[in-house]
Design a protein around this motif. Structure first.
Motif, mmCIF file in Angstrom:
data_model
loop_
_atom_site.group_PDB
_atom_site.id
_atom_site.type_symbol
_atom_site.label_atom_id
_atom_site.label_comp_id
_atom_site.label_asym_id
_atom_site.label_seq_id
_atom_site.Cartn_x
_atom_site.Cartn_y
_atom_site.Cartn_z
ATOM 1 N N LYS A 1 0.793 -1.220 0.000
ATOM 2 C CA LYS A 1 0.000 0.000 0.000
ATOM 3 C C LYS A 1 0.830 1.277 0.000
ATOM 4 C CE LYS A 1 -4.222 -1.532 0.001
ATOM 5 N NZ LYS A 1 -4.411 -2.737 0.770
ATOM 6 N N GLY A 2 2.074 1.182 0.386
ATOM 7 C CA GLY A 2 2.878 2.399 0.464
ATOM 8 C C GLY A 2 2.602 3.147 1.745
ATOM 9 N N ARG A 3 1.506 3.896 1.759
ATOM 10 C CA ARG A 3 1.108 4.580 2.992
ATOM 11 C C ARG A 3 -0.149 3.930 3.546
ATOM 12 N NH1 ARG A 3 3.475 9.897 3.603
ATOM 13 N NH2 ARG A 3 5.633 9.427 3.109
ATOM 14 N N LEU A 4 -0.303 3.994 4.823
ATOM 15 C CA LEU A 4 -1.491 3.401 5.434
ATOM 16 C C LEU A 4 -2.547 4.447 5.721
ATOM 17 C CD1 LEU A 4 -0.493 0.776 8.093
ATOM 18 C CD2 LEU A 4 -1.155 0.477 5.728
ATOM 19 N N SER A 5 -3.769 4.089 5.461
ATOM 20 C CA SER A 5 -4.862 4.951 5.884
ATOM 21 C C SER A 5 -5.680 4.167 6.896
ATOM 22 C CB SER A 5 -5.729 5.316 4.684
ATOM 23 O OG SER A 5 -6.367 4.146 4.226
ATOM 24 N N ARG B 1 2.663 7.502 13.951
ATOM 25 C CA ARG B 1 3.885 6.745 13.723
ATOM 26 C C ARG B 1 3.740 5.807 12.521
ATOM 27 N NH1 ARG B 1 6.166 2.017 16.429
ATOM 28 N NH2 ARG B 1 4.227 1.815 17.573
ATOM 29 N N VAL B 2 2.583 5.146 12.473
ATOM 30 C CA VAL B 2 2.407 4.158 11.428
ATOM 31 C C VAL B 2 2.024 4.806 10.106
ATOM 32 C CG1 VAL B 2 1.120 2.120 10.719
ATOM 33 C CG2 VAL B 2 1.745 2.439 13.109
ATOM 34 N N THR B 3 1.074 5.734 10.160
ATOM 35 C CA THR B 3 0.594 6.291 8.903
ATOM 36 C C THR B 3 1.676 7.115 8.202
ATOM 37 O OG1 THR B 3 -0.508 7.860 10.340
ATOM 38 C CG2 THR B 3 -1.890 6.275 9.207
ATOM 39 N N ARG B 4 2.618 7.631 8.966
ATOM 40 C CA ARG B 4 3.665 8.415 8.318
ATOM 41 C C ARG B 4 4.893 7.575 7.995
ATOM 42 N NH1 ARG B 4 4.208 14.257 10.923
ATOM 43 N NH2 ARG B 4 5.290 14.558 8.970
ATOM 44 N N SER B 5 4.888 6.368 8.515
ATOM 45 C CA SER B 5 6.053 5.511 8.287
ATOM 46 C C SER B 5 6.166 5.116 6.824
ATOM 47 C CB SER B 5 5.938 4.255 9.133
ATOM 48 O OG SER B 5 6.864 3.300 8.688
ATOM 49 N N LYS C 1 7.544 2.355 6.037
ATOM 50 C CA LYS C 1 7.385 0.901 6.017
ATOM 51 C C LYS C 1 6.194 0.530 6.890
ATOM 52 C CE LYS C 1 12.089 -0.407 5.005
ATOM 53 N NZ LYS C 1 13.391 -0.774 5.568
ATOM 54 N N PRO C 2 5.016 0.870 6.432
ATOM 55 C CA PRO C 2 3.827 0.676 7.261
ATOM 56 C C PRO C 2 3.586 -0.783 7.618
ATOM 57 C CG PRO C 2 3.204 1.240 5.024
ATOM 58 C CD PRO C 2 4.677 1.414 5.101
ATOM 59 N N GLY C 3 3.875 -1.692 6.673
ATOM 60 C CA GLY C 3 3.649 -3.105 6.923
ATOM 61 C C GLY C 3 4.430 -3.571 8.136
ATOM 62 N N GLU C 4 5.712 -3.174 8.181
ATOM 63 C CA GLU C 4 6.547 -3.608 9.297
ATOM 64 C C GLU C 4 6.106 -2.977 10.603
ATOM 65 O OE1 GLU C 4 10.710 -3.285 8.541
ATOM 66 O OE2 GLU C 4 10.515 -4.331 6.617
#
Lengths: 485, 310
Positions: free
Chosen positions: A19-23, A63-67, A69-72
């Motif tokens: 997904k690249g970025r998470l929403s 933290r996650v949405t801007r990461s 590597k969202p999957g990790e």
């Protein structure tokens, strides 16, 4: 165990990585799948819901949405939440002084109390304690005899003293001997004190948590012997309701820990994940087979790793340490390096590996291998055949395969119940292995990897059971990287 | 064949009814349906171990009926669920097979600790009560005390038993038992086997072997292969049904331990996915505690209807 869950988590990881970025909607979607997977694995419904909510509220944070590597990041959160759910570790079992430390076992019918008593006795015996095991199950026919045989089996292993206390004449038909167990327990305790046993384990009859008479018996048993540790045995394949029955036991008895039996089945481990949260009592041990040694301490951190396909290398190393003698290992590797590695050594090595457990179980502890193995019919039978073939060779033949001629091969194949082709195949593969070991021994660094691959390829050619076992799934590699950071 | 009928099972299931049916009725009784109520129905079904898939399908059909306006009141929803669950786990004969020429051979299999030996005792008791002669085969030579356990039952029930020593080859026990059953002209040979996890391939092969030994000695045997399933077990029971069917050709399920709060909902999924009918239900620890399975009454009891068709 955990098989279905691992696959689902790895799929989720892959989806989110793409997904690249998470929403928030990505995460919600992924978690809906996770929830279904948890429920299919028999995770208690309330636990599954709160788990998903907790992960969601963390995962949609900045933290996650801007990461990048969202999957990790996501898997990291899941790992942490899983550890929280199942942990903290139960800590060691402390013994009282003066002894005996009294351990009271309880559980539903058929959960595996009696077998577990034997395993627990063995666990204490290996740690140098003397153990008395008493049969307070007077309800089920022959339960006393069963426990006696189990305990005698453990006692026969030598080492610290392990003994059995049973009063078969106290047995009665179902429901007619309620309360008699208390007397047996009292006498067992007196005996344990008189004979200075370190530990007294009391096996009890299986009972339903809604059977008031039998639950009261359990309570009076507990009071009569003032148990230091009350352990609940629960079937790992337990469904939604039975996990809640564990709660009823806990409320009545304040159990100090849970032992999950039959963990070597293909259970997806819902009970293991739920039991701490539902009951409040920690999961201490898991039963992983039918032999006295098949009892392992439960480590929430490692279990979380296994669920997510990160493997459990720590447990693997521990098992290896139990099975392999250090001098033996050193001698073997020297032989390998010098090219003196014979079929005899190979056989020895094979036996060592097998001491660690079934092949599938061992390989399943390697990162990424568990899910690659699912659905593969990994039989230890091929190893049996190799052992049989080597066993049918003379000492001379094992040391020097070059002396094999047609008639010798024929004799070996007859002796081991295999075909001449099987024997020739083994000889050919072993020859290749030997050659490569020599190369391997003389090489340093990067070359080793290539030799390893060659070796694996040689193995895959025929008799050696390497099918599907060398592939490492990519998501796991990602997990590993993250873990090392 | 069975003395106590469905009234007793309802008693056994009373706790089930309290737990699931009670909640379900409290939820649906005298209420008009809405989306939130339907979600709650799905949760209740999952908590009865019916399984995510079956629960979703059951509620989906309920939602469809609700959207179409055919189901509006809570009572209609209960009726609809009853029919739907019945269709999934029932509709097949639950009679125990009888061989054209005696002996009828019944093989009892299952994983460890589900209650095989107790279930064998129950079947033996009900067969005896209906005037049949029974021979037991104690083919669980592996678990400590198992032969003794079945021997005690045989003494209490007054039926003959063929047994080997602990650790003997179960195939040889089965062989002897089959010969004895023919020689003595008994009506039914009941074979108890050792518990085995369905993941243990070599033990599953042993079961296949037991089957073929029976087949060779008695044509058409085993006429019935009953898989004992623990009512407290979760979705793993589906795997058990799959793998035991593969190895031993399961023809019916004995649902044991239905006397707790467990709902045994997993048999709905097994009936649906595998087409294996539940034939008998165990509801206690005495030999009398066994009932033939009747899906309609099972669902009635599970959903907690006030009056059942006893």
């Amino acid at each position: 165990m955990f098989e279905g869950l691992t696959r689902r988590f790895q799929d989720t990881y892959r989806d989110l990585t793409g997904k690249g970025r998470l929403s928030e909607s990505n995460v919600r979607e992924a978690l809906a799948e996770v929830r279904t997977a948890l429920l299919e694995a028999d995770v208690e419904q309330g636990v599954a819901d709160s788990f998903c909510n907790e992960v969601l509220s963390e995962a949609v944070g900045e933290r996650v949405t801007r990461s990048l590597k969202p999957g990790e990041e996501f898997i990291g959160i899941v790992h942490q939440k899983l550890v929280e759910l199942m942990g903290p570790p139960a800590g060691t079992i402390s013994l009282v002084s003066p002894g005996p430390t009294v351990v009271l076992m309880c559980g539903l019918q058929g959960s595996g109390k009696t077998t577990t008593c034997g395993k627990l006795a063995q666990w204490f015996r290996k740690r140098g304690q003397t153990v008395l095991v008493a049969a307070c199950d007077l309800q089920r026919p022959a339960a006393v005899e069963q426990l006696e045989q189990v305990v005698m089996g453990v006692a026969a292993l030598g080492g610290s003293r392990v003994a059995f206390h049973g009063e078969p004449d106290q047995c009665a038909e179902y429901g007619k001997a309620v309360g008699a167990a208390v007397g047996v327990a009292r006498r067992a305790l007196a005996k344990a004190k008189a004979d200075k046993f370190d530990v007294l384990i009391l096996d009890t009859a299986g009972r339903l948590h809604v059977d008031a008479a039998l639950m009261n018996e359990l309570e009076s048993l507990d009071r009569a012997v003032e148990a230091h540790m009350r352990l609940l045995v629960l079937d790992a394949m337990t469904g939604q309701d039975a996990v809640r029955s564990a709660k009823a036991f806990h409320e009545k008895l304040e159990v100090d820990g849970v032992i999950l039996s039959k963990f070597d089945s293909d259970t997806r481990g819902g009970a293991a994940i739920s039991v701490k949260r539902v009951t409040g009592a920690p999961l201490r041990f898991v039963g992983v087979g039918e032999k006295p040694d098949d009892l392992e301490e439960f480590h929430p951190e490692r279990a979380a790793g296994r669920i997510l396909g990160m493997g459990d290398v720590v447990s693997l190393v521990e098992r290896a340490q139990e099975a392999v003698k250090e001098e033996e290992a050193a001698e073997l590797s020297a032989k390998m390096a010098e090219g003196r590695f014979t079929l005899d050594d190979f056989l020895k090595q094979l036996k060592t590996i097998r001491r660690m457990g079934p092949l599938k179980q061992i390989l399943g502890m390697l990162p990424g291998v568990g899910s690659a193995l699912s659905g593969i019919d990994m039989e230890d039978g091929k190893l049996d055949r190799i052992e049989a073939m080597v066993g049918s060779m003379t000492r001379k033949e094992r040391a020097d395969l070059d002396c094999l001629n047609r008639s010798r091969v024929k004799r070996i194949s007859t002796g081991s119940g295999s075909t001449e082709n099987d024997v020739n195949g083994l000889v050919k593969q072993f020859g290749m292995m030997q050659k490569m070991m020599k190369q391997f021994g003389g090489m340093a660094g990067a070359g080793k990897a290539a030799a390893m691959r060659q070796m694996a390829a040689a193995g895959a050619g025929g008799g050696f059971p390497t099918r599907g076992s060398t592939r490492t799934a990519s998501p796991a590699a990602g997990f590993k990287k993250r873990k090392n950071r | 064949m069975f003395k106590r009928a469905w009234g007793a099972l309802r008693q056994g299931l009373a706790k089930t009814a309290d737990a699931l049916g009670g909640k379900l009725r409290a939820l649906l009784h005298g209420r008009r349906l809405d989306a939130a109520t339907l979600d709650e129905v799905e949760r209740l079904l999952i908590s009865a171990d019916v399984g995510v898939k079956a629960a979703a399908e059951l509620t989906a059909s309920l939602r469809a009926e609700f959207a179409a306006g055919t189901v509006e009141r809570g009572e209609d929803a209960i009726e609809h669920l009853k029919k739907a669950i019945c269709a999934r786990c029932g509709g097949r004969s639950t009679a125990i097979a009888v061989a054209e020429r005696s002996p009828t051979v019944i093989l009892v299999v299952g994983i460890n600790g589900v209650g095989k030996t107790t279930s064998v005792a129950k079947i033996a008791h009900s067969l005896r009560s209906s005037g049949k002669s029974v021979l037991l085969a104690a083919a669980d030579t592996f678990r400590a005390g198992a032969v003794k356990q079945l021997t005690i039952w045989s003494e209490r029930l007054g039926v003959d038993i063929v047994r080997g020593k602990d650790g003997a080859d179960p195939a040889s026990v089965v062989f002897d038992a089959a010969e004895a059953a023919v020689a003595r002209g008994v009506d039914v040979l009941l074979v108890d086997t050792a518990g085995r996890l369905h993941t243990q391939e070599h033990l599953m092969r042993q079961l296949t072997k037991l089957r073929s030994v029976l087949e060779r000695k008695i044509p058409g045997a085993p006429h019935e292969t009953l898989l004992v399933i623990d009512a407290t077990s979760g979705q793993n029971a589906i795997r058990q049904a799959e793998l035991f069917s593969k190895a031993a050709g399961v023809t019916g399920i004995f649902l044991a331990k239905l006397d707790g709060t467990a709902k045994g909902g997993v048999v709905v999924a097994i009936g649906d996915e595998m087409g294996i009918p539940v034939k008998l239900v165990g509801t206690g620890e005495t030999p009398e505690d066994v009932q033939p399975f009747d899906p309609a009454s099972f669902v009635e009891a599970m959903l907690g209807a006030p009056e059942g068709p006893a």
